[in-house]
Design a protein around this motif. Structure first.
Motif, PDB file in Angstrom:
ATOM      1  N   GLY A 101       0.766  -1.161  -0.045  1.00 48.32           N
ATOM      2  CA  GLY A 101      -0.036  -0.010   0.008  1.00 48.32           C
ATOM      3  C   GLY A 101       0.743   1.250   0.060  1.00 48.32           C
ATOM      4  O   GLY A 101       2.048   1.346  -0.326  1.00 48.32           O
ATOM      5  N   PRO A 102       0.276   2.385   0.226  1.00 48.17           N
ATOM      6  CA  PRO A 102       1.089   3.544   0.293  1.00 48.17           C
ATOM      7  C   PRO A 102       2.310   3.681   1.229  1.00 48.17           C
ATOM      8  O   PRO A 102       3.160   4.351   0.990  1.00 48.17           O
ATOM      9  N   ILE A 103       2.521   2.893   2.414  1.00 49.76           N
ATOM     10  CA  ILE A 103       3.498   2.970   3.242  1.00 49.76           C
ATOM     11  C   ILE A 103       4.551   2.360   2.388  1.00 49.76           C
ATOM     12  O   ILE A 103       5.828   2.785   2.350  1.00 49.76           O
ATOM     13  N   CYS A 104       4.111   1.401   1.616  1.00 47.28           N
ATOM     14  CA  CYS A 104       5.052   0.587   0.795  1.00 47.28           C
ATOM     15  C   CYS A 104       5.810   1.388  -0.259  1.00 47.28           C
ATOM     16  O   CYS A 104       6.927   1.401  -0.367  1.00 47.28           O
ATOM     17  N   ALA A 105       4.901   2.207  -0.636  1.00 45.78           N
ATOM     18  CA  ALA A 105       5.192   3.108  -1.993  1.00 45.78           C
ATOM     19  C   ALA A 105       6.263   4.139  -1.449  1.00 45.78           C
ATOM     20  O   ALA A 105       7.176   4.363  -2.003  1.00 45.78           O
ATOM     21  N   VAL A 106       5.946   4.692  -0.175  1.00 47.17           N
ATOM     22  CA  VAL A 106       6.834   5.631   0.117  1.00 47.17           C
ATOM     23  C   VAL A 106       8.198   5.252   0.636  1.00 47.17           C
ATOM     24  O   VAL A 106       9.223   5.704   0.461  1.00 47.17           O
TER      25      VAL A 106
END
Length: 308
Positions: free
Chosen positions: A103-108
């Motif tokens: 998810g977005p934490i992974c993307a960042v």
């Protein structure tokens, strides 16, 4: 190569975003800055800073529908008293786990540590431990149910002298230690229902025995609570099309006798009761898929009993 832990992303990017969104949502609901600070564990000056927008918000988190839904649910729970800090933390931790799973934490994280690019977050995601998840859900269901009973006006009159307990079993519960309940039971004190402690597994023999009898016939019925038997409650159940099941009050081999009664009925009833015996107080059990569902029905029946 830069070395960044996902926990750093949570602390530096997710947490400020969540706090800013929660502060704004609570303030919009009429909470004062001090009340917001107390809820979020911050200073009033920090809350003022969040409300002014003097923090860096990560748009990838703030614009995610799951983040918005979680913030709204926590704010609503704080506003109506249905959620405490423990449950709010649980909601946020669940969201962090979701955001870390590709998810977005992974993307960042991949953006700040390019060596991770294309690895699919396999360092962080090791799969869900179903047993731990089931235990957490059972404890959460009992907490919600117990608080619902404790916060509902008029429920004290339906608490038996031995106290009320609420329980939820994990799937395939093998013994009482697989059933979460409230240590010490809920007690009626000066017209109020007092919740003595947070739920634990193995905290109630009687409720666990009753729930396990139910799951033996219907594995989906894993929640129950006990109230004092009264004509008002039984009449309210019948008014809703529920046919309360009467059973023998004796404790000896009660679990097996309940299984037989449920099998004879062909299903687990929403309401089962006994009228007591020598040294045994009359008790009614209300069932549901979880303790939360059972508590909702119990409150509904109690409200109807008061108006009849």
């Amino acid at each position: 190569m830069s070395l960044r832990l996902p926990s750093e992303i949570v602390v530096e990017r997710f947490l400020p975003t969540a706090r800013a969104m929660l502060a704004t949502e609570l303030h919009d609901r009429g909470f004062t800055q001090k009340e917001v600070a107390d809820r979020l564990g911050l200073t009033q000056a920090a809350v003022s800073k969040y409300l002014r927008g003097d923090v860096t918000v990560e748009d990838r988190f703030a614009e995610d529908e799951r983040m918005a839904a979680t913030v709204e649910a926590i704010a609503e729970g704080f506003a109506d008293g249905s959620m405490d800090g423990y449950e709010a933390l649980s909601e946020l931790l669940d969201l962090v786990r979701v955001f870390e799973d590709r998810g977005p934490i992974c993307a960042v994280h991949e953006e700040e540590m390019p060596a991770l690019d294309g690895l699919g977050c396999d360092l962080c995601v090791r799969g869900t431990d179903d047993a731990v998840l089931a235990e957490r859900e059972a404890l959460a269901a009992v907490r919600r149910a117990a608080r619902r009973i404790a916060n509902e006006p008029g429920m004290a009159e339906h608490v038996p002298n031995v106290g009320t307990n609420v329980g939820t079993a994990v799937p395939d519960a093998a013994d009482p230690t697989d059933v979460a309940a409230v240590p010490g039971r809920l007690q009626a004190v000066n017209g109020r229902v007092v919740l003595p402690a947070d739920p634990e597994f193995g905290a109630s023999q009687r409720v666990a025995e009753t729930i396990r009898a139910a799951t033996a016939v219907d594995p989906e019925t894993r929640g129950a609570l006990n109230l004092a038997t009264s004509e008002g409650l039984l009449a309210a159940a019948r008014d809703r099309g529920i046919d309360p099941l009467a059973f023998d009050a004796d404790y000896e081999e009660r679990g097996e006798r309940l299984r037989e009664r449920f099998r004879d009925r062909g299903a687990v009833p929403r309401v089962a009761y006994h009228e007591g015996a020598f040294g045994i107080e009359p008790v009614t059990y209300v069932f549901g898929e979880t303790a939360t569902e059972a508590a909702a029905l119990a409150v509904d029946l109690a409200e109807s009993a008061r108006t009849e």
